[in-house]
Motif scaffolding. Structure first.
Motif, PDB file in Angstrom:
ATOM      1  N   ARG A  70       0.835  -1.193   0.000  1.00  0.00           N
ATOM      2  CA  ARG A  70       0.000   0.000   0.000  1.00  0.00           C
ATOM      3  C   ARG A  70       0.870   1.243   0.000  1.00  0.00           C
ATOM      4  O   ARG A  70       1.943   1.269   0.597  1.00  0.00           O
ATOM      5  CB  ARG A  70      -0.895  -0.001   1.239  1.00  0.00           C
ATOM      6  CG  ARG A  70      -1.945  -1.106   1.217  1.00  0.00           C
ATOM      7  CD  ARG A  70      -2.699  -1.127   2.523  1.00  0.00           C
ATOM      8  NE  ARG A  70      -3.797  -2.091   2.484  1.00  0.00           N
ATOM      9  CZ  ARG A  70      -4.556  -2.389   3.531  1.00  0.00           C
ATOM     10  NH1 ARG A  70      -4.332  -1.801   4.694  1.00  0.00           N
ATOM     11  NH2 ARG A  70      -5.524  -3.264   3.425  1.00  0.00           N
ATOM     12  N   THR A  97       2.150   4.848   1.037  1.00  0.00           N
ATOM     13  CA  THR A  97       2.170   5.649   2.255  1.00  0.00           C
ATOM     14  C   THR A  97       2.916   6.935   1.955  1.00  0.00           C
ATOM     15  O   THR A  97       3.849   6.949   1.151  1.00  0.00           O
ATOM     16  CB  THR A  97       2.827   4.901   3.420  1.00  0.00           C
ATOM     17  OG1 THR A  97       2.810   5.741   4.582  1.00  0.00           O
ATOM     18  CG2 THR A  97       4.259   4.499   3.089  1.00  0.00           C
ATOM     19  N   ARG A 108      -3.204   6.693   2.926  1.00  0.00           N
ATOM     20  CA  ARG A 108      -3.703   6.119   1.677  1.00  0.00           C
ATOM     21  C   ARG A 108      -4.656   7.074   0.972  1.00  0.00           C
ATOM     22  O   ARG A 108      -4.637   7.203  -0.258  1.00  0.00           O
ATOM     23  CB  ARG A 108      -4.398   4.785   1.948  1.00  0.00           C
ATOM     24  CG  ARG A 108      -3.455   3.646   2.289  1.00  0.00           C
ATOM     25  CD  ARG A 108      -4.155   2.297   2.181  1.00  0.00           C
ATOM     26  NE  ARG A 108      -5.282   2.175   3.081  1.00  0.00           N
ATOM     27  CZ  ARG A 108      -5.195   1.774   4.338  1.00  0.00           C
ATOM     28  NH1 ARG A 108      -4.018   1.474   4.848  1.00  0.00           N
ATOM     29  NH2 ARG A 108      -6.273   1.663   5.093  1.00  0.00           N
ATOM     30  N   ASP A 164      -3.819   8.461  -2.697  1.00  0.00           N
ATOM     31  CA  ASP A 164      -4.758   8.266  -3.806  1.00  0.00           C
ATOM     32  C   ASP A 164      -5.165   9.600  -4.426  1.00  0.00           C
ATOM     33  O   ASP A 164      -5.303   9.717  -5.649  1.00  0.00           O
ATOM     34  CB  ASP A 164      -6.004   7.523  -3.319  1.00  0.00           C
ATOM     35  CG  ASP A 164      -5.719   6.068  -2.958  1.00  0.00           C
ATOM     36  OD1 ASP A 164      -4.674   5.553  -3.391  1.00  0.00           O
ATOM     37  OD2 ASP A 164      -6.542   5.468  -2.237  1.00  0.00           O
TER      38      ASP A 164
END
Length: 304
Positions: free
Chosen positions: A3, A5, A164, A168
């Motif tokens: 993911r 960061t 996140r 995004d």
């Protein structure tokens, strides 16, 4: 897949850490008469102190206290003195696991705080789109985000969740920008820009790499080479208007990307990004080449 960061440990501490300085206490943690009335309804000193600490943490930095979290001694002393309770009372706060959640739920109902879920999350992520376009740094966007969450009384989520959401938003913002630039290019400009990656100079160097070689020289031959490059840039006829409304730091970032790529690497990126990078480089290199020509002229005349 790992993911994304955007926050380092130091940045997380700056955003999520409980304060320990009196100016922040005076600005954020002074309890009103209504606050004190709500606190007084809790039974036992430890629950009154814990309830007040939860309320203060919700106000700043905007999050819930975690089980077993170490409260800074100055913060404990400041709030305890306002309540007339010694700090040791916190040691027995929330002896029942339900107490902490009951207090959290009660505070949300009393003061209108909302968890970072459902509609609150969707509304916030929609709001985050525009700040992400203007953001210069990752941690700067996270700082703006936490301030907005506090303003909207949305409980600041875990650092990984906030990170996140910001990551995004940054990716989506960059995609919006490159699409905006690419969509402003007419079909002729698109063809000319793409040709920079296929045309070569002397059969070896791509026109794209050749154009970015804009170092000032000291003789007429080098001056002529620079003027040839500038003529090529002018013939591309890419209007500076395609960058209208694009933040300068976003333009600088696209230019840096273009100056790191060779033609083969740039051919592999998505078309909108490729065209946006080529357009930015064509516009920005025009000024760079002009400056290099003037500097070369000055050097030649200086020698004479």
């Amino acid at each position: 897949m790992p993911r994304r960061t955007i926050l380092t440990a130091r940045q997380r501490d700056a955003l999520y850490g409980l304060p320990s300085d009196e100016p922040t206490f005076l600005q954020q943690y002074v309890l009103s008469d209504d606050d004190l009335a709500h606190v007084a309804r809790r039974r036992r000193n430890q629950n009154r102190l814990g309830f007040a600490l939860q309320l203060c943490a919700l106000r700043y930095p905007g999050r819930l206290l975690q089980p077993g979290e170490l409260i800074p001694t100055p913060m404990l002393a400041f709030i305890g003195a306002r309540l007339g309770i010694i700090g040791d009372a916190l040691l027995t706060y929330a002896a029942r696991s339900e107490t902490r959640y009951e207090h959290s739920a009660r505070l949300q109902k009393l003061y209108g705080y909302r968890p970072f879920t459902g509609m609150a999350r969707r509304e916030f992520e929609s709001w985050l789109a525009d700040p992400a376009v203007l953001a210069r740094t990752n941690d700067g966007l996270a700082e703006i985000a936490t301030a907005e969450l506090r303003r909207q009384q949305i409980i600041v989520p875990a650092a990984s969740t906030l990170g996140r959401a910001c990551a995004d938003a940054l990716v989506a913002a960059e995609r919006r920008i490159v699409h905006q630039i690419a969509s402003r290019l007419d079909p002729t400009a698109r063809i000319r820009l793409k040709s920079l990656l296929s045309d070569t100079v002397d059969g070896t160097l791509t026109r794209f790499v050749w154009l970015r070689q804009a170092e000032p020289g000291r003789n007429a031959r080098l001056a002529n080479d620079l003027m040839d490059r500038l003529a090529w840039i002018e013939d591309l006829d890419v209007s500076p208007n395609v960058l209208e409304g694009i933040p300068p730091h976003r333009i600088a970032r696209l230019r840096k990307q273009g100056e790191r790529y060779f033609a083969d690497g740039l051919r592999d990126v998505p078309e909108d990004r490729r065209l946006a990078i080529l357009a930015v480089c064509a516009i920005e290199w025009r000024a760079t080449l002009s400056d290099a020509i003037i500097e070369t002229h000055n050097r030649i005349t200086g020698r004479l």
